[in-house]
Design a protein around this motif. Sequence first.
Motif: not given
Length: 227
Positions: A209-217
Amino acid sequence: MLAIAFIASRGADRSFSGSTIFSTRVKCGECGGWYGSKVWHSNDKYRRVIWQCNHKFKDKTRCKTPHLTEDEIKAAFVRMVNKLYEDREFYITELTAIKNRLGDTAALEKERRILDEQLGIDAKAVNDLIARNTRVAQDQKEYNERYDALVNRYEETEHKRDAVMEQIDQIMIRRRKIERFIESVKDLPELITEFDESLWAGLVDSLTVHGKDRIAWKLTCGMEIDF
Ligand SMILES: [Zn+2]
């Protein structure tokens, strides 16, 4: 009395940090640590489970990464899966290329066979030396030196053989993971609208999780995608 108290507290613990499908799956983009769960409003109708960086409670410096509710994690997963579905041709082509670049294990298998034979030869040399020592009187200092040298050679060969086997295993595990992932992508049931636990288990290694809408899978095939 003590026993009862203990059981009760264990039970209470579990509702706060119980192991779920999200345990050791959600990572903090700032410190790299795992997100842990916490129950908000545990006794009322607003009860919900949120996931946040554990680091926040152990140190004075707090990570600025946001918490996520379980519903938010699930919604992000649905978006990621649908993106995979939309771009499935691309991902299947990419992953097939990655799989092919892993190379085949034939050369390594051959190397392993040669090392196995060498190991047999090295072992026989040690055994012959021991057998000769029981039959023939010889300088024991010389014998011990010879023995140590042969045992060292055996162990070196064994070490090389184990390293080659490890390499073969790694390639095969990687390949199997990619193959399984490609099959999962091919089997995706069009666009999904709801969270699916078995899809989660098959596709997700972890998410950062980098931000609510920034996620690296990070996916089970080893590939990473950002949204
Ligand atoms: Zn953190």
